[in-house]
Motif scaffolding. Sequence first.
Motif, short mmCIF file in Angstrom:
data_model
loop_
_atom_site.label_atom_id
_atom_site.label_comp_id
_atom_site.label_asym_id
_atom_site.label_seq_id
_atom_site.Cartn_x
_atom_site.Cartn_y
_atom_site.Cartn_z
N UNK B 87 -7.38 13.42 -11.43
CA UNK B 87 -6.84 12.82 -10.21
C UNK B 87 -7.48 11.46 -9.90
N UNK B 88 -7.93 10.81 -10.95
CA UNK B 88 -8.54 9.50 -10.72
C UNK B 88 -7.51 8.51 -10.21
N UNK B 89 -6.35 8.56 -10.85
CA UNK B 89 -5.32 7.62 -10.45
C UNK B 89 -4.92 7.80 -9.01
N UNK B 90 -4.81 9.06 -8.60
CA UNK B 90 -4.42 9.32 -7.22
C UNK B 90 -5.44 8.72 -6.27
N UNK B 91 -6.71 8.87 -6.63
CA UNK B 91 -7.76 8.32 -5.78
C UNK B 91 -7.66 6.80 -5.72
N UNK B 92 -7.49 6.20 -6.88
CA UNK B 92 -7.43 4.74 -6.91
C UNK B 92 -6.24 4.23 -6.11
N UNK B 93 -5.13 4.88 -6.33
CA UNK B 93 -3.90 4.49 -5.66
C UNK B 93 -4.07 4.58 -4.15
N UNK B 94 -4.62 5.69 -3.77
CA UNK B 94 -4.87 5.95 -2.37
C UNK B 94 -5.76 4.88 -1.75
N UNK B 95 -6.85 4.61 -2.45
CA UNK B 95 -7.82 3.64 -1.95
C UNK B 95 -7.20 2.26 -1.84
N UNK B 96 -6.44 1.90 -2.86
CA UNK B 96 -5.86 0.56 -2.85
C UNK B 96 -4.87 0.43 -1.71
N UNK B 97 -4.06 1.45 -1.54
CA UNK B 97 -3.08 1.37 -0.46
C UNK B 97 -3.75 1.33 0.90
N UNK B 98 -4.88 1.97 0.98
CA UNK B 98 -5.56 2.04 2.28
C UNK B 98 -6.25 0.73 2.61
N UNK B 99 -6.85 0.11 1.63
CA UNK B 99 -7.72 -1.04 1.94
C UNK B 99 -7.19 -2.37 1.44
N UNK B 100 -5.98 -2.39 0.92
CA UNK B 100 -5.55 -3.66 0.33
C UNK B 100 -5.35 -4.74 1.39
N UNK B 101 -5.20 -4.34 2.63
CA UNK B 101 -5.06 -5.33 3.68
C UNK B 101 -6.33 -5.49 4.51
N UNK B 102 -7.36 -4.85 4.06
CA UNK B 102 -8.61 -4.89 4.82
C UNK B 102 -9.39 -6.13 4.42
N UNK B 103 -9.66 -6.99 5.39
CA UNK B 103 -10.33 -8.25 5.07
C UNK B 103 -11.70 -8.03 4.45
N UNK B 104 -12.33 -6.92 4.78
CA UNK B 104 -13.66 -6.68 4.23
C UNK B 104 -13.62 -6.55 2.71
N UNK B 105 -12.51 -5.99 2.23
CA UNK B 105 -12.51 -5.59 0.83
C UNK B 105 -11.64 -6.44 -0.07
#
Lengths: 329, 691
Positions: B87-105
């Motif tokens: 489930x690595x991909x699911x984690x990565x996907x999830x993380x990217x979708x969550x933080x892709x608009x976060x200025x910190x990251x």
Amino acid sequence: MTVSDTRTEFKLKSPPEDGISSVKFGPNSSQFLLVSSWDNSVTLYDIHANTVRMKYSHERPELPACFQDAVHSFSGGLDKTLKMFDFNSNTETIVGSHDQAIRCIEYSPEVNSILTGSWDSTVKMWDPRTNRLVGNYSQPDKVYTMSLCGEKLVVGTAFRKVFVWDLRNMGYIQQRRESSLKYQTRCIRCFPNKQGYVLSSIEGRVAVEYLDTGAEMQKKKYAFKCHRIKEDGIEKIYPVNAISFHQGYNTFATAGSDGYVNIWDSFNKKRLCQFHRYNTSISSICFSQDGTALAIACSYMYEEETPRDPLPENNVFIRYVTDQETKPK
Amino acid sequence: MSLPLDAELLDLTKENIQPLRHGRRADQLFTALNAELDTNAQKKLDEQREQFELAIRMYEGDDPLEPRYQFAHWIEQSYLKLGPQSKLLALLEDTINLYKDDQRYRQDQRFIEMLVKFINAQANPIELYQLSYNQGLGTMCAVLYHSWADELDENNDWRRANQIYELGIMNRAEPLDKLKQAHEQFQLSVGRRMMNDEEGEEEEGKVVAPPSRQAFSKLKKAQVKGTRQPHGNPGTLKLQQPLVSTNSRSMAIPIYQENTEDNFTGGSSRAQIDLFPKTSVINKENSLKAGPWKNPHGSKSRSSAVVPPSTPSFHVHQDAQEEKKVNYQTPIVARALKSIRAVDIACPVAIFEAPDPTKKVMYAKHKIYVGGREFQLEEIRAAIYNKRHAIETGQKDMCEFQTPMIHFGKKTSASCRSVPAATASTSQPEPKALPVRLFADDSDNSDVEDDKDSQSIKFYRNDKNLINDDAMNCEVGVDKLSSSGHVDDLEIAESEKSPEYNTKVPEHCDTTENNQQNIVDGSDSTVEKFEKLSSTESQKLQPSNDNQNVPQFSDSDKINHQRRLDFNPVHSFASSSSIGGLDLEKLNITVKPDRAESSNFDKKNSQSCSRNTDLKPAESSAATSFKSSACGVDLDKLKTSVKSERDGKEKDTTLVKKKSSSQPSEQRPDRMKIKKKTKPPSGLAFSIFTE
């Protein structure tokens, strides 16, 4: 607390100090209520006198508790052990344990056994007379909720799965189902008429399903939205935490994190009534055996991103319900 | 953990271990290996995993990415195959979708590392790199440029790879010196490959005789020169389910075309909306439920097995008893075994709906659902309780989950992929694509070989403490998911009664109309936003546009060339079909491939020319030089049958057999030549030339 102490509804004195995980009425009368809490305690309340009758505690927060009969209760929780408490002798006995926290406990009078479901993905069956483990039935996923339907045991697990077991033959899973709701299963309760069960999800929906796998019965299943509040054009969707059936009328009450309790008539697909809004999430509800009283446990469930400050106080309300509110029209 | 790594165990399973760029920790590898064989070890691993997942959900602090980053690292180390169960991909996907608009990251090294891992696992990495660049994700991170260039390099698009490096250096991506080093190394390696290539070609010219084929023998798949294996490292597989990775193979030739117009409007703006779309959306065919077959042809053929479609005028004698017997037997057996079958049902963790601004879920949804797994509210609360309890009582055993992280920084450095040695023969020099100075450095070829390892760039960071023990209030993360409500459109088995029900239950009101409007509005605004972005940033990459086509069509050109030269029809057909991987033994029997193909077209195009299959050349050219748009008959079928040479050839050849055996000598096969041009996106255009 403006509406709290009216004639039809009152608040229990000396409620638990932390979140309430479950409330259960005794099997014979509406006098006794068993309340388990995150403050590690299991408390037996006398409703009529509004006093605490008995109190014992676990090492860790207590998730479910249930009556075997009027004088015996079983409880378990994060400490992973199943305890039996005898109210007459005021003694507690450790019956057994799971590998993970015990999430739900049910007593089946049909086969006279205690069933416990746990996050270690097993359901265990215990004999209350000898306090011995009868069987260990592994579930494909973590057990979230469980309900008895006569000899049928309906288990709701993670990944939206629902399994139907037959207590008389626990050799195999009788039915494997996928929840018809889109999100995590919160609660499953079976109809007193043993035809089916009601399943609620974390995102404001309730499904009514039937155990009969025949095509005709399956056609009758349905789902509906509830526990949603519209404010400023935005629909807020709350988890539906608890379900309880009126034993006589086959109607059921649902309670959600929105603080509302609704009573539904599943056959006519009607909402019978809605109570006033409570100050915080409702974590558990229970109809008394005779269907005259409804226990409502209000306590914050940390479902939000940031916990409220200050935390709302935990309370158990007893509401005496009328036929008008619970009987199908 | 102190147990020595069992060399034998490792030896037996090493093929199944997915190589990592930054290597594997020996002790972690050992536990992972054990977990493959031992259920107890597996259980331990699962517990550890759960602790990581809980750590993500319980995180209190201002860097919610950290536990996810740690978890991703742990997964890489602990799952040897990195298959879907990790489930690595699911984690990565999830993380990217969550933080892709976060200025910190947006420029965070760790985040971009995760992004790169995700992109590399997709079927169209180059497009996704371009997209993330256009969006300004990781434009200051050397990792992005480096992996991007690597990907291009693997596709032999050296010129663009070089441009990407230059772009990164121009943007002063951090760490800059590493990127510069990687750039130099890349240039050296390209030069070396070119040199080797030329030598190789010379040798080839001397030694290898013009290719001679033997009749009645299998041909190997044609060696298409100039294309390296899409994935350079032997044994490296993409983190993908096999079904999808076959797709990625067909994508080996970059079809990425960026015309100025394309970039700003249509194509990419759509991609902007679903940047990094959920895999469930991409592979929705996999999760669709089987229903009754609506294809009339199919259902007809199926039902014909049971009921004859029409009653014939004569009576066919039927043995009544026999039929009964058949009907009697089957259903009972099926039903008897049904309930006992111990097949676990596979359910998706949740059926996520598209975000809807008019709805708001009143629970921390992204805590419940992380990385393809779910937890109950009570589970998270229990974990927090346990942690607090452990701190209060100072119990060691309960503290376990607080420090499951592995210290990656010390031993294993996340070095970037070293430049592969020049082993692959690349016969397609792209002189215009490379600056001359590349070759100037090439005299010290051997040095590069030696320095390969020491020069490889190392990107890594020391890990921080995951959990801040002091702060106990769980104000975790950013509220992305909860702000986006979800469309509710599921009403189960409510077909006839629903309207009535609607009127009775007040909360059951229908809000779909509003929702739809809102969705449309939302997407519009994102399109606008994207256009702004892309117009400013993506122009830098324009010059290389036309170059994209070069490798793409070179293969087919070659085939055409071969066909024109080869006068023997068997050969000409053989060469083309061998590319498609067809078994030629069948064809050698039928012998008349050109003739066969034309008759094949003819059959398809049966309305424009007569059923009569003996074509005169002129007629045939008239009949078959249609453009795909002009043909009204079975265009789709024709397209698919010819486009997918690999799959569809067998069908065609069966046709060929029939035709050619019925009219064996009506036409000389060598009088016709078929020129075929494949153009992947838009379908096909055929023309047949006669001499």
